[in-house]
Design a protein around this motif. Structure first.
Motif, PDB file in Angstrom:
ATOM      1  N   HIS A 116      43.919  52.470  32.269  1.00 37.81           N
ATOM      2  CA  HIS A 116      43.478  51.957  33.568  1.00 37.81           C
ATOM      3  C   HIS A 116      42.759  53.028  34.379  1.00 37.81           C
ATOM      4  O   HIS A 116      41.766  52.729  35.069  1.00 37.81           O
ATOM      5  N   PHE A 120      39.159  52.163  35.673  1.00 41.79           N
ATOM      6  CA  PHE A 120      39.086  51.709  37.065  1.00 41.79           C
ATOM      7  C   PHE A 120      39.102  52.829  38.104  1.00 41.79           C
ATOM      8  O   PHE A 120      39.139  52.557  39.305  1.00 41.79           O
ATOM      9  N   THR A 161      42.655  55.664  44.178  1.00 40.00           N
ATOM     10  CA  THR A 161      43.010  54.276  43.882  1.00 40.00           C
ATOM     11  C   THR A 161      42.231  53.768  42.678  1.00 40.00           C
ATOM     12  O   THR A 161      41.194  54.332  42.290  1.00 40.00           O
ATOM     13  N   LEU A 163      40.500  50.171  41.372  1.00 41.53           N
ATOM     14  CA  LEU A 163      40.096  48.820  41.754  1.00 41.53           C
ATOM     15  C   LEU A 163      40.258  47.915  40.547  1.00 41.53           C
ATOM     16  O   LEU A 163      39.482  47.970  39.590  1.00 41.53           O
ATOM     17  N   MET A 164      41.275  47.074  40.597  1.00 43.48           N
ATOM     18  CA  MET A 164      41.611  46.207  39.474  1.00 43.48           C
ATOM     19  C   MET A 164      40.955  44.841  39.654  1.00 43.48           C
ATOM     20  O   MET A 164      40.915  44.302  40.757  1.00 43.48           O
ATOM     21  N   SER A 165      40.450  44.281  38.547  1.00 43.53           N
ATOM     22  CA  SER A 165      39.856  42.934  38.547  1.00 43.53           C
ATOM     23  C   SER A 165      38.760  42.817  39.597  1.00 43.53           C
ATOM     24  O   SER A 165      38.709  41.849  40.377  1.00 43.53           O
ATOM     25  N   ALA A 166      37.862  43.794  39.624  1.00 44.32           N
ATOM     26  CA  ALA A 166      36.797  43.818  40.626  1.00 44.32           C
ATOM     27  C   ALA A 166      35.966  42.544  40.580  1.00 44.32           C
ATOM     28  O   ALA A 166      35.596  42.048  39.513  1.00 44.32           O
ATOM     29  N   GLY A 167      35.672  42.003  41.767  1.00 44.29           N
ATOM     30  CA  GLY A 167      34.834  40.824  41.886  1.00 44.29           C
ATOM     31  C   GLY A 167      35.545  39.511  41.667  1.00 44.29           C
ATOM     32  O   GLY A 167      34.931  38.450  41.811  1.00 44.29           O
ATOM     33  N   LYS A 168      36.835  39.556  41.340  1.00 47.21           N
ATOM     34  CA  LYS A 168      37.581  38.323  41.112  1.00 47.21           C
ATOM     35  C   LYS A 168      38.430  37.998  42.345  1.00 47.21           C
ATOM     36  O   LYS A 168      38.692  38.869  43.170  1.00 47.21           O
ATOM     37  N   GLU A 171      41.194  40.386  43.029  1.00 52.49           N
ATOM     38  CA  GLU A 171      40.853  41.813  43.068  1.00 52.49           C
ATOM     39  C   GLU A 171      41.867  42.576  43.931  1.00 52.49           C
ATOM     40  O   GLU A 171      42.276  42.103  44.995  1.00 52.49           O
ATOM     41  N   LYS A 173      43.470  46.817  44.895  1.00 53.15           N
ATOM     42  CA  LYS A 173      43.504  48.265  44.699  1.00 53.15           C
ATOM     43  C   LYS A 173      44.937  48.694  44.398  1.00 53.15           C
ATOM     44  O   LYS A 173      45.876  48.244  45.051  1.00 53.15           O
TER      45      LYS A 173
END
Length: 393
Positions: A116, A120, A161, A163-168, A171, A173
């Motif tokens: 990760h 990310f 941080t 950024l997980m699942s960006a744009g979803k 989403e 942090k």
């Protein structure tokens, strides 16, 4: 010589639960370490469960007694271990839990975190992760204890941080610091200290811990199974595999290493006990118990029909399989309970349980006992279940 396999029926299993899990009043313990060992570890995913489970089994229920073991004597330690669940186990048992289960989980946790970080976050690789871990441990040695936020002042990398699942739509942090401290705890390098707030709080500082002695993995797995069968036997191979989260091969090897003995359970199912544990135990006095969400007894076996009616499961468990608060009578789950906002402990029995008046009176005594030591504290389970929600509505 007879080769007859001993039989252990459901009534005997319920008698063992009452005595060995310290649920019958005459079996209750004086110290929380005795409780943790009796059930091979207290579930600790929800901070409240440790207190509620322990106090249900203490002759003198007290949050202070649990805090003594967790934060003063540090005779109970929390480990991410069996079934990737956090358990509070005694310091003496911890090396076996760590070697058998927790270390393997920590290896996977480290690999996941590193993946990760690379995907990310900026500028992370394995050497930087290791360097950051060393810096965190050094900072903790200097401070004695500190929160993740406080450690971020000493080790700025913790403030970064991902950024997980960006744009979803989901989403989010995630803090590098929170993930890394959980990893160090899984690896047995740090522990959770007394929360900043009440004993229900999930905001707590961290402190370094001495490293436990190395135990060979096979020896550690055998010791975990030995203790578990002493508390939960008779049980099936599937029960042991489910509770530990191990492979079937590791489970069978550990059972063989402790010399587990075959018995026949109700309905002809194949069960196992420790050598010498085939004889029946005496029935305890009639007993009632109010056990919390995720209590180790209700979550102790995969096969639960001998103490829990299948038709009651939807009311008492959430969709992920987490148990809510349960009411017990003489070794069976017979209802559920909850605490309302005004502090009242309310409960409901599902059906006539036999000796109804005696059962209801005993449950009422336990509800008053629970209310008494809780005082002004209000407990809401981390994982809400349908009956618990209905009772507090």
């Amino acid at each position: 010589m007879s080769s007859r396999v001993p039989s252990i029926g459901d009534e005997q299993r319920r008698a063992r639960a009452g005595r060995r899990h310290l649920l019958a009043p005459s079996a209750r313990a004086e110290r929380v370490e005795q409780v943790a060992d009796a059930v091979a570890g207290l579930h600790a995913t929800d901070a409240a469960t440790v207190y509620l489970s322990a106090c249900a089994r203490l002759a003198g229920p007290s949050a202070a007694e649990v805090e003594r073991a967790l934060y003063e004597d540090v005779s109970l330690v929390k480990l991410l271990s069996m079934r990737r669940t956090i358990f509070a186990v005694t310091e003496e048992f911890a090396p076996f839990v760590s070697a058998s289960t927790a270390r393997a989980i920590a290896v996977k946790e480290r690999a996941t975190l590193l993946k990760h970080l690379r995907e990310f976050a900026e500028g992370w690789d394995e050497p930087r992760l290791a360097e950051t871990e060393r810096a965190v441990l050094a900072a903790l040695e200097r401070r004695g204890e500190a929160t993740t936020s406080e450690l971020g002042a000493d080790v700025p990398a913790l403030r970064e941080t991902m950024l997980m699942s960006a744009g979803k739509p989901y989403e989010a942090k995630q803090s590098v610091g929170s993930r890394l401290l959980r990893l160090l705890a899984s690896d047995g390098h740090v522990r959770r200290c007394r929360p900043r707030g009440s004993w229900l709080s999930s905001s707590y500082p961290w402190a370094p811990v001495p490293q436990w002695p190395d135990v060979p993995v096979r020896e550690a797995k055998a010791e975990v199974v030995r203790r578990w069968l002493a508390a939960y036997g008779p049980a099936t191979v599937e029960d042991v595999k489910w509770w530990t989260g191990w492979t079937l091969g590791d489970t069978r090897r550990a059972l063989a290493d402790v010399g587990a003995v075959d018995v026949v359970l109700a309905g002809g199912a194949a069960g196992l006990v420790l050598p010498g544990d085939e004889e029946p135990v005496a029935e305890p006095e009639p007993w009632a118990a109010l056990l919390p969400a995720l209590d180790p007894t209700v979550m102790g076996w995969r096969g639960r029909d001998w103490y829990l009616r299948p038709e009651d499961v939807p009311a008492l468990f959430d969709r992920a399989g987490n148990a809510g608060p349960t009411v017990w009578w003489c070794g069976r789950v017979v209802g559920g309970w909850a605490q309302r906002a005004d502090g009242e402990v309310v409960w409901r029995l599902f059906a006539d349980v036999g000796a109804q008046a005696e059962a209801e009176a005993a449950v009422a005594v336990e509800a008053a006992r629970l209310s008494g030591w809780l005082g002004e504290v209000r407990v809401t389970p981390r994982f809400r279940t349908p009956l618990e929600r209905e009772l507090v509505a």
